[in-house]
Motif scaffolding. Structure first.
Motif, PDB file in Angstrom:
ATOM      1  N   MET A   1       0.788  -1.302   0.443  1.00 30.65           N
ATOM      2  CA  MET A   1      -0.109  -0.108   0.168  1.00 30.65           C
ATOM      3  C   MET A   1       0.829   1.382   0.141  1.00 30.65           C
ATOM      4  SD  MET A   1      -3.243   0.400   2.979  1.00 30.65           S
ATOM      5  CE  MET A   1      -3.869  -0.562   2.455  1.00 30.65           C
ATOM      6  N   ASP A   2       0.515   2.270  -1.224  1.00 32.27           N
ATOM      7  CA  ASP A   2       1.178   3.523  -0.971  1.00 32.27           C
ATOM      8  C   ASP A   2       1.071   4.444  -0.500  1.00 32.27           C
ATOM      9  OD1 ASP A   2      -0.911   4.874  -1.966  1.00 32.27           O
ATOM     10  OD2 ASP A   2      -0.544   4.794  -4.113  1.00 32.27           O
ATOM     11  N   GLU A   3       1.820   5.335   0.299  1.00 36.16           N
ATOM     12  CA  GLU A   3       1.715   6.175   1.440  1.00 36.16           C
ATOM     13  C   GLU A   3       0.895   7.069   0.844  1.00 36.16           C
ATOM     14  OE1 GLU A   3       2.342   7.831   4.442  1.00 36.16           O
ATOM     15  OE2 GLU A   3       3.600   6.688   3.611  1.00 36.16           O
ATOM     16  N   LYS A   4       0.051   7.681  -0.026  1.00 31.94           N
ATOM     17  CA  LYS A   4      -1.475   8.097  -0.608  1.00 31.94           C
ATOM     18  C   LYS A   4      -2.604   7.344  -0.146  1.00 31.94           C
ATOM     19  CE  LYS A   4      -3.861  11.024  -4.081  1.00 31.94           C
ATOM     20  NZ  LYS A   4      -3.651  11.216  -5.601  1.00 31.94           N
ATOM     21  N   GLN A   5      -1.969   5.885  -0.071  1.00 28.42           N
ATOM     22  CA  GLN A   5      -3.611   5.240   0.947  1.00 28.42           C
ATOM     23  C   GLN A   5      -3.146   4.724   1.948  1.00 28.42           C
ATOM     24  OE1 GLN A   5      -2.620   1.612  -1.450  1.00 28.42           O
ATOM     25  NE2 GLN A   5      -4.307   1.790  -3.353  1.00 28.42           N
ATOM     26  N   LEU A   6      -1.745   4.964   2.617  1.00 26.42           N
ATOM     27  CA  LEU A   6      -2.628   4.703   4.247  1.00 26.42           C
ATOM     28  C   LEU A   6      -2.184   6.486   4.774  1.00 26.42           C
ATOM     29  CD1 LEU A   6       1.412   3.692   4.261  1.00 26.42           C
ATOM     30  CD2 LEU A   6      -0.475   2.125   4.899  1.00 26.42           C
ATOM     31  N   ARG A   7      -2.595   7.043   3.889  1.00 23.37           N
ATOM     32  CA  ARG A   7      -2.770   8.878   4.797  1.00 23.37           C
ATOM     33  C   ARG A   7      -3.981   9.563   4.845  1.00 23.37           C
ATOM     34  NH1 ARG A   7       1.867  13.731   2.404  1.00 23.37           N
ATOM     35  NH2 ARG A   7       3.365  11.907   3.624  1.00 23.37           N
ATOM     36  N   ALA A   8      -4.347   8.286   3.625  1.00 24.84           N
ATOM     37  CA  ALA A   8      -6.437   8.302   3.325  1.00 24.84           C
ATOM     38  C   ALA A   8      -6.953   7.576   4.195  1.00 24.84           C
ATOM     39  CB  ALA A   8      -6.412   7.885   1.949  1.00 24.84           C
ATOM     40  N   LEU A   9      -6.419   6.252   4.981  1.00 24.10           N
ATOM     41  CA  LEU A   9      -6.896   5.122   6.097  1.00 24.10           C
ATOM     42  C   LEU A   9      -7.201   6.234   7.479  1.00 24.10           C
ATOM     43  CD1 LEU A   9      -6.365   1.866   4.566  1.00 24.10           C
ATOM     44  CD2 LEU A   9      -7.514   2.858   4.371  1.00 24.10           C
ATOM     45  N   ALA A  10      -5.941   6.365   7.595  1.00 27.64           N
ATOM     46  CA  ALA A  10      -5.361   7.504   8.891  1.00 27.64           C
ATOM     47  C   ALA A  10      -6.328   8.621   8.732  1.00 27.64           C
ATOM     48  CB  ALA A  10      -4.086   8.362   8.726  1.00 27.64           C
ATOM     49  N   VAL A  11      -6.506   9.260   7.601  1.00 23.88           N
ATOM     50  CA  VAL A  11      -7.754  10.343   7.661  1.00 23.88           C
ATOM     51  C   VAL A  11      -8.963   9.337   8.149  1.00 23.88           C
ATOM     52  CG1 VAL A  11      -8.827  12.277   6.563  1.00 23.88           C
ATOM     53  CG2 VAL A  11      -6.060  12.005   6.376  1.00 23.88           C
ATOM     54  N   ALA A  12      -9.699   8.629   7.557  1.00 27.00           N
ATOM     55  CA  ALA A  12     -10.413   7.847   7.784  1.00 27.00           C
ATOM     56  C   ALA A  12     -10.793   7.664   9.386  1.00 27.00           C
ATOM     57  CB  ALA A  12     -11.351   7.062   7.450  1.00 27.00           C
ATOM     58  N   VAL A  13      -9.424   7.044   9.469  1.00 29.44           N
ATOM     59  CA  VAL A  13      -9.347   6.052  11.146  1.00 29.44           C
ATOM     60  C   VAL A  13      -9.922   7.657  11.829  1.00 29.44           C
ATOM     61  CG1 VAL A  13      -8.540   5.117  13.151  1.00 29.44           C
ATOM     62  CG2 VAL A  13      -8.003   4.172  10.725  1.00 29.44           C
ATOM     63  N   LYS A  14      -9.041   8.773  11.673  1.00 25.27           N
ATOM     64  CA  LYS A  14      -9.139  10.177  12.756  1.00 25.27           C
ATOM     65  C   LYS A  14     -10.566  10.574  12.853  1.00 25.27           C
ATOM     66  CE  LYS A  14      -6.315  12.960  12.579  1.00 25.27           C
ATOM     67  NZ  LYS A  14      -5.834  13.987  12.228  1.00 25.27           N
ATOM     68  N   GLY A  15     -11.402  10.245  11.735  1.00 24.95           N
ATOM     69  CA  GLY A  15     -12.952  10.385  11.609  1.00 24.95           C
ATOM     70  C   GLY A  15     -13.685   9.792  12.132  1.00 24.95           C
ATOM     71  N   GLY A  16     -12.616   8.883  12.486  1.00 23.85           N
ATOM     72  CA  GLY A  16     -13.649   7.492  13.065  1.00 23.85           C
ATOM     73  C   GLY A  16     -14.402   5.686  12.211  1.00 23.85           C
ATOM     74  N   ASP A  17     -13.614   6.142  11.485  1.00 21.37           N
ATOM     75  CA  ASP A  17     -14.165   4.277  10.900  1.00 21.37           C
ATOM     76  C   ASP A  17     -13.007   3.356  11.412  1.00 21.37           C
ATOM     77  OD1 ASP A  17     -14.041   2.738   8.365  1.00 21.37           O
ATOM     78  OD2 ASP A  17     -13.521   4.476   7.513  1.00 21.37           O
ATOM     79  N   GLN A  18     -13.580   2.134  11.948  1.00 16.61           N
ATOM     80  CA  GLN A  18     -12.952   1.350  12.717  1.00 16.61           C
ATOM     81  C   GLN A  18     -12.446   0.541  10.809  1.00 16.61           C
ATOM     82  OE1 GLN A  18     -11.360   1.081  15.385  1.00 16.61           O
ATOM     83  NE2 GLN A  18     -12.915   3.232  14.916  1.00 16.61           N
ATOM     84  N   ARG A  19     -13.223   0.672  10.648  1.00 12.37           N
ATOM     85  CA  ARG A  19     -12.847  -0.249   8.837  1.00 12.37           C
ATOM     86  C   ARG A  19     -11.952  -0.143   8.400  1.00 12.37           C
ATOM     87  NH1 ARG A  19     -17.745  -0.414   4.842  1.00 12.37           N
ATOM     88  NH2 ARG A  19     -18.845  -0.324   6.879  1.00 12.37           N
ATOM     89  N   ALA A  20     -11.288   1.780   8.404  1.00 15.48           N
ATOM     90  CA  ALA A  20     -10.503   1.665   7.563  1.00 15.48           C
ATOM     91  C   ALA A  20      -9.142   1.441   9.096  1.00 15.48           C
ATOM     92  CB  ALA A  20      -9.980   3.468   7.601  1.00 15.48           C
ATOM     93  N   PHE A  21      -8.908   1.241  10.147  1.00 13.43           N
ATOM     94  CA  PHE A  21      -8.852   1.121  11.217  1.00 13.43           C
ATOM     95  C   PHE A  21      -7.892  -0.566  11.077  1.00 13.43           C
ATOM     96  CE2 PHE A  21      -6.799  -0.577  15.489  1.00 13.43           C
ATOM     97  CZ  PHE A  21      -6.059   0.714  15.040  1.00 13.43           C
ATOM     98  N   ARG A  22      -9.287  -1.308  10.791  1.00 10.77           N
ATOM     99  CA  ARG A  22      -8.964  -2.377  10.799  1.00 10.77           C
ATOM    100  C   ARG A  22      -7.871  -3.086   9.741  1.00 10.77           C
ATOM    101  NH1 ARG A  22     -13.398  -4.425   9.886  1.00 10.77           N
ATOM    102  NH2 ARG A  22     -14.020  -4.173  11.858  1.00 10.77           N
ATOM    103  N   THR A  23      -8.246  -2.176   8.189  1.00  6.95           N
ATOM    104  CA  THR A  23      -7.148  -1.916   7.028  1.00  6.95           C
ATOM    105  C   THR A  23      -5.763  -1.765   7.383  1.00  6.95           C
ATOM    106  OG1 THR A  23      -9.108  -1.806   5.792  1.00  6.95           O
ATOM    107  CG2 THR A  23      -6.905  -1.510   4.808  1.00  6.95           C
ATOM    108  N   LEU A  24      -6.188  -0.892   8.124  1.00  6.35           N
ATOM    109  CA  LEU A  24      -3.931  -0.225   8.550  1.00  6.35           C
ATOM    110  C   LEU A  24      -3.659  -1.809   9.196  1.00  6.35           C
ATOM    111  CD1 LEU A  24      -4.494   3.543   9.395  1.00  6.35           C
ATOM    112  CD2 LEU A  24      -3.051   2.251   7.735  1.00  6.35           C
ATOM    113  N   VAL A  25      -4.112  -2.067  10.674  1.00  6.87           N
ATOM    114  CA  VAL A  25      -4.146  -2.996  11.360  1.00  6.87           C
ATOM    115  C   VAL A  25      -3.632  -4.443   9.992  1.00  6.87           C
ATOM    116  CG1 VAL A  25      -3.966  -5.367  12.907  1.00  6.87           C
ATOM    117  CG2 VAL A  25      -5.185  -2.524  12.958  1.00  6.87           C
ATOM    118  N   GLU A  26      -4.087  -4.527   8.780  1.00 10.91           N
ATOM    119  CA  GLU A  26      -3.980  -6.062   8.067  1.00 10.91           C
ATOM    120  C   GLU A  26      -2.942  -5.328   7.704  1.00 10.91           C
ATOM    121  OE1 GLU A  26      -7.671  -6.658   7.143  1.00 10.91           O
ATOM    122  OE2 GLU A  26      -8.885  -7.305   8.437  1.00 10.91           O
TER     123      GLU A  26
END
Length: 187
Positions: free
Chosen positions: A1-26
């Protein structure tokens, strides 16, 4: 996963998206376990430290700045947790040097090495921890990221906001200082 995708997921996690957090963890757990293993030389501790990192990341995600590298931020949180664990293990071991139950703290899990090699590796880990305290903060950051985490020098330079030549010089002097500190502690 590239940095742009990681940043987008992190921003989603900041917004409370637990699925995005799970994706980061995986996506990043294997990397974190490998980094932690380089610090501890024990797969069980590496997995535990990685789990603790994800707990810290989840609770501190609001402090993440989306204009900066998420991978860099994550590895900094992880590295700090690993170093903290090693310092605690070192202090605990120093306080109870004869307690056989405590010997597992920095246990090297390998069937292929004998007791002498295992003892040498443990002693080296202890000496390395002490020697790392001899480095300046910038030398320690560069050495840990490049040599222990085995990250690309150009990525580390960008992350730290320094030129590649400065990073190479800092790494050279860090290695030289560590070698001197380690050789002075050898018998």
């Amino acid at each position: 996963m590239d940095e742009k995708q990681l940043r987008a997921l992190a921003v989603a996690v900041k917004g409370g998206d637990q699925r995005a957090f799970r994706t980061l963890v995986e996506s990043l757990t294997r990397t974190l376990i490998a980094v932690a293993y380089r610090y501890t030389a024990d797969w069980e501790w590496a997995r535990d430290l990685t789990q603790e990192t994800w707990v810290r990341v989840h609770s501190r995600i609001d402090s993440y700045d989306p204009d900066r590298s998420f991978r860099g931020w994550l590895l900094t949180v992880h590295r700090n947790g690993c170093l903290s664990h090693l310092r605690k293990a070192w202090v605990k071991r120093e306080m109870t040097p004869n307690d056989d139950e405590q010997m597992g703290i920095l246990e090297i899990a390998s069937v292929d090495i004998g007791p002498e090699e295992e003892l040498e590796r443990r002693e080296f880990h202890q000496r390395l921890l002490v020697a790392l305290d001899e480095l300046s903060e910038s030398q320690r950051q560069v050495f840990v990221r490049v040599d222990m985490e085995q990250r690309e020098q150009k990525d580390v330079a960008r992350e730290l906001g320094i030129k590649n030549g400065t990073l190479r010089a800092t790494l050279h002097f860090a290695r030289k200082r560590l070698a001197a500190a380690l050789s002075s502690t050898e018998n």
